[in-house]
Design a protein around this motif. Structure first.
Motif, short mmCIF file in Angstrom:
data_model
loop_
_atom_site.label_atom_id
_atom_site.label_comp_id
_atom_site.label_asym_id
_atom_site.label_seq_id
_atom_site.Cartn_x
_atom_site.Cartn_y
_atom_site.Cartn_z
N CYS A 139 -36.34 153.55 28.84
CA CYS A 139 -35.89 154.50 27.83
C CYS A 139 -35.05 153.74 26.79
CB CYS A 139 -35.09 155.64 28.46
SG CYS A 139 -33.61 155.12 29.32
N GLN A 186 -31.48 154.25 24.28
CA GLN A 186 -30.32 155.07 23.93
C GLN A 186 -30.52 155.66 22.54
OE1 GLN A 186 -27.66 155.80 26.10
NE2 GLN A 186 -29.23 154.92 27.43
N SER A 213 -30.45 159.63 25.67
CA SER A 213 -31.54 158.67 25.49
C SER A 213 -32.86 159.38 25.20
CB SER A 213 -31.68 157.81 26.75
OG SER A 213 -32.07 158.60 27.85
#
Length: 170
Positions: A49, A51, A94
């Motif tokens: 992922c 942020q 995120s």
């Protein structure tokens, strides 16, 4: 499948990259360049992922002659979430790939980032957003790990489904 929830999706996908399919998009080449930057950061990260703040600063890494404003980047991120290209995880602040991106870009992701992609040891599908065993480097989706743990008879000791190393309770 959605890596966040484990929900299965079925859809029709055009895998042809021809002039006609290029005309079927509401996004500019600059928007696609920005999405590719986000995609690359997600795939190369350990967590799968990116942020939220990092996703916005990526718009500054586009070629100088084609800068993107933070406002436009925010509009794109919101639109991509609405269209299921991305999922926003507000608890972790995120973004991760949504089911549409995994389905429609799966072949592209495998061909470009194949050495950085692994399959979930439990469901055997591509796993970008997941957890990795610290011992054997096996990766599995969070929802697959949750299902695996729920089926264990002895919950006092959590073990990797691949190498059987003990896991912490995190």
């Amino acid at each position: 499948m959605c890596e966040h929830t484990g929900t299965s999706y079925y859809c029709f996908v055009n895998n042809q990259e021809d002039e006609i399919s290029k005309l079927c998009s509401n996004y500019s080449p600059l928007d696609f360049a920005y999405f590719r930057k986000i995609l690359e950061q997600m795939i190369l990260s350990d967590q799968g992922c990116i942020q939220s703040t990092d996703s916005l600063t990526l718009c500054n890494t586009l070629p100088e002659q084609k800068r993107m404003t933070f406002t436009h980047a925010k509009v794109l991120l919101r639109g991509w979430c609405n269209e299921h290209w991305l999922i926003e995880d507000r608890r972790n602040n995120s973004f991760q790939l949504g089911p549409r991106a995994l389905i429609e870009l799966g072949q592209y992701i495998q061909s470009v980032y194949g050495e950085h992609i692994s399959n979930c040891v439990l469901c055997r599908t591509m796993c970008i957003y997941g957890v990795r065993c610290e011992e054997c480097n096996t990766k599995l989706h969070y929802h697959c790990k949750k299902n695996y743990i729920s089926k264990m008879k002895d919950l006092s000791i959590l073990k990797c489904p691949d190498c059987k190393a003990e896991w912490s309770r995190e």
